[in-house]
Design an enzyme around this catalytic site. Structure first.
Site, PDB file in Angstrom:
ATOM      1  N   ARG A   1       6.988  -7.914   2.093  1.00 19.92           N
ATOM      2  CA  ARG A   1       7.842  -7.377   3.148  1.00 19.92           C
ATOM      3  C   ARG A   1       8.579  -8.495   3.877  1.00 19.92           C
ATOM      4  NH1 ARG A   1       4.946  -5.253   8.152  1.00 19.92           N
ATOM      5  NH2 ARG A   1       4.010  -3.726   6.755  1.00 19.92           N
TER       6      ARG A   1
ATOM      7  N   ASP B   1      -1.736   7.145   5.884  1.00 18.38           N
ATOM      8  CA  ASP B   1      -1.603   5.754   6.284  1.00 18.38           C
ATOM      9  C   ASP B   1      -2.494   5.475   7.495  1.00 18.38           C
ATOM     10  OD1 ASP B   1      -0.661   3.185   6.179  1.00 18.38           O
ATOM     11  OD2 ASP B   1       1.208   3.599   7.230  1.00 18.38           O
TER      12      ASP B   1
ATOM     13  N   LYS C   1       0.832  -1.205   0.000  1.00 14.57           N
ATOM     14  CA  LYS C   1       0.000   0.000   0.000  1.00 14.57           C
ATOM     15  C   LYS C   1       0.867   1.256   0.000  1.00 14.57           C
ATOM     16  CE  LYS C   1      -2.352  -1.320   3.659  1.00 14.57           C
ATOM     17  NZ  LYS C   1      -1.824  -2.709   3.826  1.00 14.57           N
ATOM     18  N   THR C   2       1.865   1.296   0.846  1.00 15.95           N
ATOM     19  CA  THR C   2       2.760   2.446   0.866  1.00 15.95           C
ATOM     20  C   THR C   2       3.511   2.566  -0.451  1.00 15.95           C
ATOM     21  OG1 THR C   2       3.034   2.330   3.261  1.00 15.95           O
ATOM     22  CG2 THR C   2       4.725   3.502   2.030  1.00 15.95           C
TER      23      THR C   2
ATOM     24  N   THR D   1      -5.578  -1.153   6.876  1.00 23.34           N
ATOM     25  CA  THR D   1      -5.580  -2.604   7.037  1.00 23.34           C
ATOM     26  C   THR D   1      -6.940  -3.106   7.495  1.00 23.34           C
ATOM     27  OG1 THR D   1      -4.754  -2.323   9.311  1.00 23.34           O
ATOM     28  CG2 THR D   1      -3.116  -2.698   7.584  1.00 23.34           C
TER      29      THR D   1
END
Length: 368
Positions: free
Chosen positions: A235, A127, A82-83, A176
């Site tokens: 990640r 965020d 997302k980032t 999230t």
């Protein structure tokens, strides 16, 4: 960006390392390499083909019109990109990006200060947007729809609302837990992209690209091994790759083969299906101490020495997705796969409970 948020973002949604998301213990050279791991354009972004194609259409159409694109909401579990996509949106539009977070905006004045400093066409990345204060959410409704905010001057009966016009801008929100977003806020996003877990083939592409950027030689079997233990999350895949690289540097010749990958992942307590220490502790407690359940989340958390929220948000989603654990109204139940993974034989009563259809009510005390 405040210091508190910098540390939050470091542990948040940054799935590829960037100059904004750095480990303070890293060397300057490694920081440069880590910054390069984050894809900078949609064409470089691996996986998520549906969201990638939809987002590309939205951005290209907006660029063709010479206007700011609709506001964008990105949702999904942590670590899926997302980032990264927010940074890519700004790069594709060739516009600057302002980064903040929901927890950092606890008053309407905090949001007003951010909005009033935006330039035309700038991207505002929020965020964990679902964690904004309610007063700030209400101000954001108006700003997203009408590109203005009302600044309150004074207090009490003499307070005056002064409208402040804003230049067109694009909000990119990341969450999230999209179910916690108020409907009025969710409806103001013109595009919503839901990111799903990656399959091993896409993770393999990410690992090969990252290994190339890190200057590490890695063979096919090692890539497959790391991808299979990465829980479908880029990640985690990149983090495991760096730890395997460390092991190969210290205990080998720097080249990552299957043996090096397996040995390193065993050292860091990542088993062949991606379970870590907490995951296995939950399964061990559920099966060995409570005969497979059902057991409440608070009791289970105490048994493994963690907070209930940690068990529920960190361990449970992957255990449920892999078929090791079941969440029921009566508590958590171990599934047959959990017993098999631990090499245990479930008791007959546990097997019967696990196979009982949850939709059938259990007879009450005074049932005939």
């Amino acid at each position: 960006m405040t210091k508190g948020y910098a540390s939050e973002l470091r542990e948040g949604d940054g799935d590829f390392e960037s100059s904004r998301v750095l480990d303070n213990a890293g060397s300057d050279d490694e920081r440069v390499v880590e910054a390069a791991l984050r894809p900078r354009r949609l064409a470089e972004f691996p996986g998520q083909p549906r969201v990638r194609d939809q987002l590309d259409l939205v951005l290209q159409a907006a660029k063709g019109r010479g206007a700011a694109p609709d506001h964008i909401l990105l949702s999904g579990p942590p670590g899926l990109g997302k980032t990264t996509l927010a940074m890519i949106v700004a790069a594709e539009l060739e516009r600057p990006i302002r980064v903040t977070s929901g927890p950092a905006i606890q008053h309407a004045g905090d949001l007003a200060a951010v909005l009033s400093s935006l330039d035309e066409g700038e991207v505002l990345f929020l965020d964990e947007i679902h964690r904004m204060a309610r007063a700030a959410e209400e101000m954001l409704y108006l700003a997203m729809e009408d590109f203005r905010v009302d600044v309150i001057v004074g207090k009490g009966p003499g307070a005056t609302a002064i409208p402040l016009e804003l230049p067109p801008f694009t909000v990119v929100g990341a969450t999230t837990r999209d179910g916690l977003l108020p409907a009025p806020l969710r409806d103001r996003f013109g595009f919503t992209g839901r990111l799903d877990f990656y399959d091993p083939a896409d993770l393999a592409l990410i690992l090969r690209r990252s290994a190339s950027l890190l200057g590490v030689e890695i063979d096919h079997d090692a890539v497959v091994e790391i991808a299979g233990r990465s829980r479908g999350t880029p990640r985690i895949a990149n983090r495991l790759l760096r730890r395997v690289r460390d092991w190969a540097q210290i205990h080998g010749d720097g080249r990552i083969d299957h043996a090096a990958a397996a040995a390193a992942l065993e050292l860091f307590d990542v088993d062949p299906v991606g379970l870590d220490r907490l995951d296995r502790a939950v399964l061990e407690a559920l099966c060995r101490k409570y005969a497979g359940g059902p057991v409440g989340i608070t009791t289970l958390a105490v048994a493994v020495g963690e907070e209930p929220d940690t068990v529920e948000t960190v361990a449970e989603p992957y255990l449920v997705r892999q078929g090791f654990l079941e969440r029921t109204p009566r508590g958590r139940l171990a599934r047959p796969a959990a017993w098999a993974h631990l090499g245990l034989t479930p008791p007959a009563s546990s097997t019967a409970q696990a196979m009982l259809p949850m939709e059938e009510p259990t007879p009450g005390r005074f049932a005939p």
